[in-house]
Design an enzyme around this catalytic site. Structure first.
Site, PDB file in Angstrom:
ATOM      1  N   THR A 196       0.847  -1.334  -0.143  1.00 36.80           N
ATOM      2  CA  THR A 196       0.151  -0.055  -0.063  1.00 36.80           C
ATOM      3  C   THR A 196       0.938   1.213   0.075  1.00 36.80           C
ATOM      4  O   THR A 196       0.455   2.292  -0.325  1.00 36.80           O
ATOM      5  CB  THR A 196      -1.051  -0.192   1.189  1.00 36.80           C
ATOM      6  OG1 THR A 196      -0.311  -0.210   2.491  1.00 36.80           O
ATOM      7  CG2 THR A 196      -2.060  -1.136   1.108  1.00 36.80           C
ATOM      8  N   ASP A 255      -3.827  -8.482   8.110  1.00 36.73           N
ATOM      9  CA  ASP A 255      -2.654  -7.985   9.076  1.00 36.73           C
ATOM     10  C   ASP A 255      -1.392  -9.166   9.233  1.00 36.73           C
ATOM     11  O   ASP A 255      -2.006 -10.195   9.602  1.00 36.73           O
ATOM     12  CB  ASP A 255      -3.314  -7.559  10.062  1.00 36.73           C
ATOM     13  CG  ASP A 255      -2.477  -6.941  11.184  1.00 36.73           C
ATOM     14  OD1 ASP A 255      -1.046  -7.390  11.108  1.00 36.73           O
ATOM     15  OD2 ASP A 255      -2.743  -6.315  11.918  1.00 36.73           O
ATOM     16  N   TYR A 298      14.159  -2.154  16.933  1.00 28.40           N
ATOM     17  CA  TYR A 298      13.905  -2.174  15.603  1.00 28.40           C
ATOM     18  C   TYR A 298      15.322  -2.901  14.836  1.00 28.40           C
ATOM     19  O   TYR A 298      14.962  -3.920  14.176  1.00 28.40           O
ATOM     20  CB  TYR A 298      13.871  -0.800  14.940  1.00 28.40           C
ATOM     21  CG  TYR A 298      13.811  -0.940  13.293  1.00 28.40           C
ATOM     22  CD1 TYR A 298      12.642  -1.330  12.776  1.00 28.40           C
ATOM     23  CD2 TYR A 298      15.040  -0.443  12.469  1.00 28.40           C
ATOM     24  CE1 TYR A 298      12.535  -1.318  11.323  1.00 28.40           C
ATOM     25  CE2 TYR A 298      14.853  -0.563  11.222  1.00 28.40           C
ATOM     26  CZ  TYR A 298      13.731  -1.067  10.632  1.00 28.40           C
ATOM     27  OH  TYR A 298      13.679  -0.985   9.375  1.00 28.40           O
TER      28      TYR A 298
HETATM   29  P1  NDP Z   1       6.052   2.262   4.655  1.00 30.35           P
HETATM   30  O1  NDP Z   1       5.430   2.791   5.949  1.00 30.35           O
HETATM   31  O2  NDP Z   1       5.918   3.353   3.343  1.00 30.35           O
HETATM   32  O3  NDP Z   1       5.314   0.918   4.114  1.00 30.35           O
HETATM   33  C1  NDP Z   1       5.241  -0.293   4.924  1.00 30.35           C
HETATM   34  C2  NDP Z   1       4.211  -1.207   4.407  1.00 30.35           C
HETATM   35  O4  NDP Z   1       4.129  -2.304   5.259  1.00 30.35           O
HETATM   36  C3  NDP Z   1       2.867  -0.556   4.203  1.00 30.35           C
HETATM   37  O5  NDP Z   1       2.391  -1.027   3.023  1.00 30.35           O
HETATM   38  C4  NDP Z   1       1.945  -0.995   5.271  1.00 30.35           C
HETATM   39  O6  NDP Z   1       0.641  -1.499   4.769  1.00 30.35           O
HETATM   40  C5  NDP Z   1       2.743  -2.469   5.349  1.00 30.35           C
HETATM   41  N1  NDP Z   1       2.566  -3.252   6.829  1.00 30.35           N
HETATM   42  C6  NDP Z   1       3.003  -2.514   7.961  1.00 30.35           C
HETATM   43  N2  NDP Z   1       2.512  -3.288   9.171  1.00 30.35           N
HETATM   44  C7  NDP Z   1       1.800  -4.084   8.711  1.00 30.35           C
HETATM   45  C8  NDP Z   1       0.851  -5.204   8.824  1.00 30.35           C
HETATM   46  N3  NDP Z   1       0.872  -5.315  10.371  1.00 30.35           N
HETATM   47  N4  NDP Z   1       0.197  -6.032   8.205  1.00 30.35           N
HETATM   48  C9  NDP Z   1       0.089  -5.830   6.880  1.00 30.35           C
HETATM   49  N5  NDP Z   1       1.065  -5.032   6.055  1.00 30.35           N
HETATM   50  C10 NDP Z   1       1.697  -3.955   7.027  1.00 30.35           C
HETATM   51  O7  NDP Z   1       7.576   1.976   4.707  1.00 30.35           O
HETATM   52  P2  NDP Z   1       8.580   1.370   3.909  1.00 30.35           P
HETATM   53  O8  NDP Z   1       8.353   1.156   2.373  1.00 30.35           O
HETATM   54  O9  NDP Z   1       9.737   2.074   3.842  1.00 30.35           O
HETATM   55  O10 NDP Z   1       8.915   0.091   4.408  1.00 30.35           O
HETATM   56  C11 NDP Z   1       9.059  -1.314   3.853  1.00 30.35           C
HETATM   57  C12 NDP Z   1      10.072  -2.130   4.395  1.00 30.35           C
HETATM   58  O11 NDP Z   1      11.659  -1.640   4.299  1.00 30.35           O
HETATM   59  C13 NDP Z   1       9.841  -2.322   6.014  1.00 30.35           C
HETATM   60  O12 NDP Z   1      10.088  -3.662   6.050  1.00 30.35           O
HETATM   61  C14 NDP Z   1      11.111  -1.353   6.394  1.00 30.35           C
HETATM   62  O13 NDP Z   1      11.521  -2.028   7.695  1.00 30.35           O
HETATM   63  C15 NDP Z   1      12.233  -1.727   5.496  1.00 30.35           C
HETATM   64  N6  NDP Z   1      13.260  -0.617   5.262  1.00 30.35           N
HETATM   65  C16 NDP Z   1      12.852   0.479   5.201  1.00 30.35           C
HETATM   66  C17 NDP Z   1      13.859   1.654   5.220  1.00 30.35           C
HETATM   67  C18 NDP Z   1      13.358   3.206   5.020  1.00 30.35           C
HETATM   68  O14 NDP Z   1      14.339   3.932   5.344  1.00 30.35           O
HETATM   69  N7  NDP Z   1      12.351   3.424   4.502  1.00 30.35           N
HETATM   70  C19 NDP Z   1      15.196   1.279   5.376  1.00 30.35           C
HETATM   71  C20 NDP Z   1      15.340  -0.129   5.392  1.00 30.35           C
HETATM   72  C21 NDP Z   1      14.503  -1.020   5.528  1.00 30.35           C
HETATM   73  P3  NDP Z   1      -0.813  -1.195   5.773  1.00 30.35           P
HETATM   74  O15 NDP Z   1      -0.466  -0.029   6.490  1.00 30.35           O
HETATM   75  O16 NDP Z   1      -1.438  -0.743   4.484  1.00 30.35           O
HETATM   76  O17 NDP Z   1      -0.862  -2.384   6.469  1.00 30.35           O
HETATM   77  C1  8X3 Z   2      15.659   1.711   8.205  1.00 28.93           C
HETATM   78  C2  8X3 Z   2      16.761   2.522   8.117  1.00 28.93           C
HETATM   79  O1  8X3 Z   2      18.624   3.602   9.428  1.00 28.93           O
HETATM   80  O2  8X3 Z   2      16.210   4.142   9.986  1.00 28.93           O
HETATM   81  O3  8X3 Z   2      15.581   0.559   8.256  1.00 28.93           O
HETATM   82  O4  8X3 Z   2      17.388   1.968  10.533  1.00 28.93           O
HETATM   83  S1  8X3 Z   2      17.286   2.944   9.651  1.00 28.93           S
END
Ligand code: NDP
Ligand code: 8X3
Length: 253
Positions: free
Chosen positions: A11, A60, A153
């Site tokens: 999403t 979820d 985290y």
């Molecule tokens: P966003 O918050 O933009 O996206 C997170 C997504 O995860 C949303 O689509 C949300 O959907 C879904 N989500 C969260 N909780 C649930 C749940 N309980 N059930 C189902 N879906 C869930 O963040 P990112 O795109 O940045 O994050 C994606 C991944 O990348 C994560 O694992 C994050 O830890 C990882 N990451 C991100 C970094 C960053 O700097 N952005 C760096 C390193 C890793 P909805 O809310 O609709 O359920």
């Molecule tokens: C997300 C990157 O540096 O905020 O995983 O942990 S950081």
């Protein structure tokens, strides 16, 4: 016949960008997340732009029964999942451990570790039945480093790192590739979620740098998925050029 990719957390952010890019590159998509309306909008966008078939599944990942119902009831036409992108995840809070909120810890552990396991537990047998597949786990540089206030985290992403290696071993004989991608700072909804909706605090995380964009990680995912059958990319760390580690970032201030 087109390959089928299941993307969790489609999403927003990395998951959404990945779903779009994979559709553009010939995949049919199962897109998942909790926000049903965003899934429906993405389905329409993909169908119009790329003529791919899209199945939105709202659940979820923390709820084993919901995951079970969604995946075990898949229509035969959607059951041959070739690719699983374990992307759904979050950070909640940024506090010293003695001040952390237990509900934040539980959200992160239940989503980033247990949710990833629940989905994998149900999709991997389908891949085994079909004699192969590719699982991409979205870890983080926080899975190989620890930084002040990052405690839980970082622990969840260290768990993703361990699970990625373990899954690669366990699934090797079933012809399933397992890749971990470990991004640094990507500007998505991630920091807004981490700071419980405080958009100013979230914006500040990326001040003075050009962060990664969700599309950069989507491109990395497409690259690993499109290597020849005999090549497995196991682990990739990707950061903005201005970031050398979790704590070492140069900013143009
Ligand atoms: P966003 O918050 O933009 O996206 C997170 C997504 O995860 C949303 O689509 C949300 O959907 C879904 N989500 C969260 N909780 C649930 C749940 N309980 N059930 C189902 N879906 C869930 O963040 P990112 O795109 O940045 O994050 C994606 C991944 O990348 C994560 O694992 C994050 O830890 C990882 N990451 C991100 C970094 C960053 O700097 N952005 C760096 C390193 C890793 P909805 O809310 O609709 O359920
Ligand atoms: C997300 C990157 O540096 O905020 O995983 O942990 S950081």
């Amino acid at each position: 016949m087109k390959k089928i990719a299941l993307v969790t957390g489609a999403t927003s952010g990395i998951g959404r960008a990945t779903a779009l890019l994979l559709a553009e590159n010939g995949y049919n998509l199962i897109i998942t997340g909790r926000r049903t309306e965003l899934l429906d909008n993405l389905k329409k966008e993909i169908e119009v732009k790329y003529k791919a078939d899209v199945l939105p599944l709202s659940f979820d990942v923390r709820d084993k029964d919901q995951v079970d119902a969604a995946i075990s009831n898949l229509h035969e036409r959607w059951r041959k999942i070739d690719v699983l992108i374990n992307n759904a995840g979050l950070a909640a809070g940024l506090n010293h451990v003695q001040e952390g909120l237990e509900e934040d810890w539980e959200r992160m552990i239940d989503t980033n570790i247990k949710g990833l396991l629940y989905v994998t537990r149900r999709v991997a047998p389908i891949m085994i039945e079909h004699k192969g597949g590719h699982i991409v786990n979205i870890g983080s540089i926080a899975g190989s480093e620890v930084y002040e206030n990052g405690n839980v985290y970082c622990a969840t992403k260290h768990a993703v790192n361990a699970l990625s290696k373990a899954m690669r071993i366990d699934l090797l004989k079933s012809n399933i590739k397992v890749t971990q991608i470990r991004p640094g700072m990507v500007e998505t909804e991630f920091s807004i979620v981490r700071f419980h909706g405080d958009e100013d605090k979230a914006k500040n995380v990326y001040s003075g740098i050009t962060p990664l964009f969700a599309e950069d990680i989507a491109q990395t995912i497409l690259f690993v998925l499109t290597r020849p059958a005999h090549v497995s990319i196991n682990d990739i760390e990707v950061t903005p050029t201005q970031q050398a580690s979790s704590t070492y970032v140069t900013r143009n201030l």
